[in-house]
Enzyme design. Structure first.
Site, PDB file in Angstrom:
ATOM      1  CE  LYS A 165      -3.019   3.173   1.485  1.00  0.00           C
ATOM      2  NZ  LYS A 165      -2.126   4.218   1.988  1.00  0.00           N
ATOM      3  N   PRO A 187      -3.612   2.327  -5.041  1.00  0.00           N
ATOM      4  CG  PRO A 187      -2.551   4.137  -4.026  1.00  0.00           C
ATOM      5  CD  PRO A 187      -3.300   3.750  -5.250  1.00  0.00           C
ATOM      6  CG  ASP A 237      -7.539   3.453   1.665  1.00  0.00           C
ATOM      7  OD1 ASP A 237      -8.052   3.167   0.574  1.00  0.00           O
ATOM      8  OD2 ASP A 237      -7.953   4.375   2.364  1.00  0.00           O
ATOM      9  CD  GLN A 269      -6.615   5.430  -4.244  1.00  0.00           C
ATOM     10  OE1 GLN A 269      -6.478   6.616  -4.452  1.00  0.00           O
ATOM     11  NE2 GLN A 269      -6.437   4.896  -3.058  1.00  0.00           N
TER      12      GLN A 269
END
Length: 293
Positions: free
Chosen positions: A210, A227, A229, A282
């Site tokens: 990440k 990424p 999360d 994202q």
DNA sequence: CAAGTGCCTTTATC
DNA sequence: AGATAAAGGCACT
């Protein structure tokens, strides 16, 4: 001090507030109408009024590069608008841009960001800068540069810990030593493939999947990085579950953390589904998930 | 007010 | 190999 400005036209949407408040950067502060930060050892002061960006103390070349005004956002939108959900996020935050951050500061920021709220990350990074950076007085306010690799190498771990780094202290200190010895060159990573650059970053202590993706996206020109999360995980399980096996969705909704295998699956989906500018998708999904759900 | 949960996860250890 | 626990500390409920 001379004010300068850039006129934005209809074909280059930009929203300064959305760009600075979406959680990609942590060391900006707003005083009155103006945003301030420190970049390349200099104060950057900027505000937006409709289609005009007004700034002071930096040249327009820097502003264009830092705010990625060179990205054709309309082209980005047309490429990532794959479904109603992203389209909604785009329409809400139209003009949000990925920043072109300094790789060193970005790397340390995201090492510190693990398992921490945004407010907590900001506190740590301001605290690090106050303690180890250079003070700059500007407009009657005090600012601090982000500490250099050399300075953090020399810092005593106990003093790093006093900035609230906790278990991240060791990672920051050891990574600073590696960067200080010039054993990893950011400029080279910019011209390296996504996969290879990611593998290089992950050799650093405190850098996993990440963190590597964040550093690649926000400072190393890898706009296709995606990424994963907790918020993106949520967005995917809520809105894109149809693209995954039922077991994966069950696992990721019931457990707090992702296995690296599941990370890879969600990450590969994001990159393939949204394409070349997946990182932009994202960031819109992330910000939307945090503020509208 | 104490206790629990969550936080832009990584690493060590089984 | 693959799952699981531990790792600051702070804000919020």
């Amino acid at each position: 001090m001379r004010l300068m400005s850039i006129q934005l036209n209809e074909s280059e949407p930009f929203d300064l507030d959305a760009t600075l408040c979406c959680g990609q950067t942590f060391r900006w502060e707003k005083h009155g109408e103006w945003w301030y930060s420190v970049a390349k050892g200099k104060i950057l002061k900027i505000r937006q009024t409709n289609n005009r960006l007004v700034f002071e103390n930096v040249d327009s070349g820097f502003v264009k590069a830092y705010f990625r005004l060179d990205d054709n956002l309309l082209k980005v939108y047309s490429q990532i608008s794959k479904d109603d959900h992203v389209r909604r996020a785009i329409s809400v935050f139209r003009g949000l841009r990925i920043l072109r951050q300094d790789p060193w500061e970005c790397l340390i920021s995201y090492i510190c960001a693990t398992y921490k709220s945004i407010a907590g990350i900001e506190r740590m990074l301001f605290s690090l800068s106050r303690r180890f950076g250079e003070k700059i007085h500007f407009d009657g306010l005090d600012f601090h540069t982000f500490p250099t690799p050399r300075r953090l190498t020399r810092a005593h771990p106990d003093d790093l810990a006093k900035c609230g780094l906790g278990y991240r202290t060791k990672y920051v200190h050891e990574t600073a030593e590696i960067i200080n010895k010039n054993e990893l060159k950011f400029e080279r990573l910019k011209n390296t493939s996504y996969k290879e650059a990611k593998a290089e970053l992950m050799k650093l202590p405190g850098v996993g999947l990440k963190v590597a993706d964040c550093v690649l996206l926000f400072s190393l020109e890898k706009l296709g990085a995606f990424p994963i999360d907790v918020w993106i995980k949520r967005a995917i399980t809520e809105h894109y579950a149809r693209y995954f096996q039922k077991e994966l969705i069950l696992r990721t909704t019931s457990k707090r953390s992702l296995t690296s295998m599941d990370y890879e699956k969600l990450n590969a989906f994001g990159r393939e589904y949204f394409g070349e500018y997946a990182g932009y998708a994202q960031e819109y999904l992330y910000h939307y998930e945090r503020t509208h759900c």
